[in-house]
Design an enzyme around this catalytic site. Structure first.
Site: not given
Ligand code: S3P
Length: 443
Positions: A29, A326, A357
């Protein structure tokens, strides 16, 4: 880049005690955000510890296509010369975000308030995922959007020439929706406001503040209210990317379920908006110590020391889901070895990740002798003293599903196979050598 690699079957076998130090890769992220904010800043942003997984490499390529100068200096060390807020130029080709929901959603936000046109595409998994959750609020800024039926990729966005500020309440807990709106809000006069019912990962807010944006978060009766002042001059910053707690979860899980194991995982982010798995594991009785807690790159980090031991099933409350969204696939593997049932509530969002998932974990666990109950938004895994294994799991182009089942096989009676481990390269390119270095028998 869409992946045309052939499927790569992999197998994991019951292993002896895992020992050693697991240097997991940089946070995915934060890596995406460092490249995007670097591209929107004035000056040179030096990034260290960048995750060089395919998802992030696709974002780096996209930033170059929008006019930033992006250069790899050494392993994990990158330089981005940005074009400033509103400075993106129109890309010549299609922007291919591969497997990455974060990449495509954040980049669509970042360009939607600049008067240029771009077309986004991705692999088969990304092309199935919902994008209207991001393009709907981007349309409120004045962007014109053309998508495939159901709001899917490929999508073409004509950025707004005279964008209007937006006040938006996110319909689902999603840092990607929040971040897309905030990035769009950068090139808008006035205040852009995002309201979320539950806090989601706050890396965008932390990094925007670090780059000099005027951004604040308040908790009010409405929820978490994030207010960004538009048209800041973002100043290039050095970014030290901490190690990814979501990637750390795989060696941590392996050490918890393989008898006699003791491993160390240094420098892992302990940002409270990402910490739900570790809170849950402590409730399950896991032997995890957090040492040398400190701050790195604007994020709290710690060194984890993890030892095998008995675990008990717990109920994970729905309001914790966002902080471990995640980690449910790997938690469901750990839960198979716990005494009693582990109930995961409020997890409907898992159905729209790189794969469904809940379905992928339930089918793969069942194929390996574990009982699973599922509803639309919950999953219950029934733990057992000896997990049979011996089955094949389908990874559905989902890195976390592939890694979860390979970890499962390190402690089952019979080996566990996955049909395709190639998606692991999107987030954890050195997964195999790292796990093998700890003593895991997989490949
Ligand atoms: C992320 C937010 C999450 C996560 C993804 C990374 C991010 O998704 O599942 O792997 O970097 O902002 P969502 O915003 O759809 O929950």
């Amino acid at each position: 880049m869409s992946h045309s690699t052939d499927p790569r079957p992999m197998t994991a076998r019951r292993s002896g005690p895992l020992r050693g130090v697991a240097q997991v890769p940089g946070d995915k992220s934060i890596s995406h955000r460092a490249l995007i904010l670097g591209a929107l800043s004035v000056g040179e942003t030096r990034i260290t510890g960048l995750l060089e997984g395919q998802d992030v490499l696709d974002t780096a390529k996209a930033m170059a296509a929008f006019g930033a100068q992006v250069e790899r200096l050494a392993e994990g060390e990158w330089s981005v010369h940005g074009v400033g807020v509103g400075g993106f130029s129109e890309p010549e080709g299609v922007i291919d975000c591969g497997n990455s929901g974060t990449g495509v959603r954040l980049i669509m936000g970042a360009m939607a308030t600049t008067p240029i046109t771009a077309t986004f595409t991705g692999d088969a998994s990304l092309s199935r995922r919902p994008m209207a959750r991001v393009t709907d609020p981007l349309a409120l800024f004045g962007a014109q959007i053309a998508a495939r039926e159901g709001g899917r990729l490929p999508i073409t966005i004509q950025g707004a020439a005279d964008p209007l500020p937006v006040r938006y309440r996110t319909p689902v807990a999603s840092a990607q929706i929040k971040s897309a709106i905030l990035l769009a809000g950068l090139n808008v006069p006035g205040e852009t406001v995002v309201i979320e019912a539950e806090p989601t990962r706050d890396h965008s807010e932390r990094m925007l503040a670090g780059f000099g944006a005027d951004i604040r978060t308040e908790t009010t009766a409405e929820g978490h209210v994030i207010t960004l002042q538009g048209r800041p001059e973002l100043r290039a910053q050095p970014v030290a990317v901490p190690r990814d707690p979501s990637s750390a979860a795989f060696p941590v899980a392996a050490a918890l379920i393989v008898p006699g194991s003791e491993i160390r995982v240094p420098g892992v982010s302990r940002n409270p908006t990402r910490d739900g798995l570790y809170v849950t594991l402590l409730e399950m009785g896991a032997d995890i110590a957090f040492e040398n807690t400190r701050e790195e790159g604007g994020e709290p980090v710690a060194d984890l020391v993890v030892r095998h031991g008995p675990l008990k099933g717990v109920t994970v409350p729905a309001d914790r889901a966002a902080s471990m969204i995640d980690e449910f696939p790997i938690l469901s593997v750990i839960a198979a070895f716990a005494e009693g049932a582990t109930v995961m509530n409020g997890v409907a969002e898992l159905r729209v990740k790189e794969s469904d998932r809940i379905d992928a974990m339930a089918r793969g666990l069942e194929a390996n002798g574990v009982r699973v109950d599922e509803t639309k938004d919950s999953m219950t895994v029934h733990g057992m003293a000896q997990v049979p294994g011996g089955g094949m799991a389908v990874s559905h182009l989902d890195h976390r599903i592939a890694m979860s089942f390979l970890v499962l096989g390190l402690a089952t009676q019979a080996p566990v196979s996955v049909d395709d481990g190639s998606p692991i390269a999107t987030s954890f390119p050195d997964f195999l050598p790292l796990m093998q270095g700890l003593g895991a028998d997989l490949g």
